[in-house]
Write an enzyme that holds these catalytic residues in place. Sequence first.
Site, PDB file in Angstrom:
ATOM      1  N   SER A 138      41.051  42.880  42.105  1.00 22.81           N
ATOM      2  CA  SER A 138      40.488  43.358  40.846  1.00 22.81           C
ATOM      3  C   SER A 138      39.208  42.605  40.528  1.00 22.81           C
ATOM      4  CB  SER A 138      41.485  43.140  39.707  1.00 22.81           C
ATOM      5  OG  SER A 138      40.863  43.370  38.462  1.00 22.81           O
ATOM      6  N   TYR A 151      46.342  37.480  34.656  1.00 25.80           N
ATOM      7  CA  TYR A 151      46.230  38.533  35.661  1.00 25.80           C
ATOM      8  C   TYR A 151      45.086  38.200  36.617  1.00 25.80           C
ATOM      9  CZ  TYR A 151      45.606  43.317  37.479  1.00 25.80           C
ATOM     10  OH  TYR A 151      45.483  44.422  38.278  1.00 25.80           O
TER      11      TYR A 151
END
Lengths: 245, 423
Positions: A138, A151
């Site tokens: 990501s 995250y």
Amino acid sequence: MKAVLLGATGGIGRALARRMAARGDQLFLLGRDEASCERSARDLEAWGASEPVGTARCDLLDPSSFAPALDQAAARLGSLDTAVVSAGIFGTQEALERDADLRHEMLTANFVGTIGFCEAVRPRLLATGDGTLCVFSSVAGDRARRPVTLYGAAKAGLSYYLAGLDARYRREGLRTVCVKPGFVHTAMTAGLRPPPFAAEPDAVARAVLRAIDAGRPVVYTPAIWRLVMLGIRMLPRAAMRRLEF
Amino acid sequence: MLGEDLEALTRDAVLTRGLGRAYGDAAMPPRPGAIVAGSRFADRVLALDEDRGILRAEAGASLARLSTLLLTRRLAVPVVPGTGFVTLGGMIAADVHGKNQHVAGTIGDHVLALRLRLADGQIVEVRPPEHETLLRATLGGMGLTGHILEVELRLDRIPSPWILEERETYGDLDGLLAALLRDSAAWPFTVSWTDALASGRSLGRGVVMRGRWARPDEAPAHDPPQGLQVAFPFDLPSWALQPLSGHAFNHLYRAAARVGARRRLAAPFAFFHPLDAIGAWNRAYGRRGFTQYQCVVPREVGTGPVAHVFEELQRRRVPCYLAVIKDFGRHGTGLLSFPRPGITVTLDLPLAGDETQQAVDALNQIVIAAGGRVYLAKDLLTRPEHFRSLEPRFDAFQAARRDLDPERRIHSALSVRLFGDDA
């Protein structure tokens, strides 16, 4: 292409698998929800997969499921030249701070589990002499930002590992593709406020498939995120303490 | 709430919605905070039998995406509405019709089975002749009989993935309607676009479009382009809605019909969903947005009420420029299906507060007097008392609902507005 896909029952993975099916790739689906895998298998057959799509249970939180699942995939496909990992767990920063179980699961699945799975599939891909391992990291892993520190930490570690695989095994015939999506409209991001450049899964899937075919080591998608993250990486620490993005 | 597992999502939901593109309030929550399941990520094809022409898919599958899959296989969804941005579930809930309504009826006429979560949580496979009543209540039932989870449809086999289209312009309403009926006797797809601002002798002037699937020898060897072209990138300021731009819009369109090839090959996407080609075309209407109004008047009453609709709009200076006129052949099979034999008129109405409400009230009076109906899928402003006059079938539908969902757990902003539900 003979590909095993973990996490293709939904989101970007689903869109990517459909594109692979439509061009006639041979696919095998892995996932923790077997019923959902079966439904996706039928979907991919309708979209054009060249052979019946097989499925097996595989859970990033259960490392013992990796080898048997890959054995089944290899047996069905004959050999294995591509693996795509788009499975993962997402939580907002607030939810992950509040909920220790969710935090543990997210960190375990997205870092420990994903790397464990990659290590399990790596020898099989190396054996072909021309294998591709495509893993969804990501943009959140590029720079620690306030809304995605937990995250992002897992994804940063994953990106680091994938860069390492590329350095270590590229010459031996393993092409690693690290996908760094920005905000994409999927079930995972439902309910979040979309930032600028939010993308649709199918557009992202198209870019990812191009990167897989070209063996590009890192792909930002939408491509503008490469510039955005370049800018953000250059910001001073003091700015990061205030940035809400 | 959005997700990929529609069965799980609908467990606690008061309503299920698809792509959220409806012009009215049918897919809006009955009150702020009420849980509405969004089906758009539940879009998997579960079975495609190419030989028998049968498709089963999750209810969130969009028509536009399914068409990309089906057309290359020389199959087509037998009834498609004016937008491709609609889910299978939404098509069932509105019992949609298309340009072939006069021969193909509504989507309900092609449904083989549904998987439905009822208000009590139970999941049933609705496959006639079993559950005939439940199916009829669900077709056109605006999602109020249960959450539609899966849809099984009979498909059309097509000779090529191209449409052969012809256009002809007519100078007044009588000419337009006569041509529409004449063409419908010979062509499977017909529709007309009308300049809603034309008045006097040219009232109702417009273009009739007729089409059919092209034969292989008429069609190019390659497949047609699919999907979106460009997205409308920003909201136009509201002054852009002045009647002047409406005139321009219609003249442009009429010129295209006059000058362009009378007969041409069209991509199905462009033919069936002309406005979808401009991505978020609704933004052309500015930030206040717009709604639609669609009514049908019985054929027996003649063209008078259709002319009255335009006269009323013009009298009120409603900046409505696009009007679509289409003939309907037969009744829909649903308890509340919209189509009935007659002429249907569709209007874009820019939202402008009380003026729009009053315009809709006036239009509804015309339709009530003519013995017609309004289309709930597009309705935002019809008053409950008008709805009762428009819908003698309402009691039968409510009776079916009473059996299915006595506590009215499944409800929507529309059912609160028109069906007397508590929010």
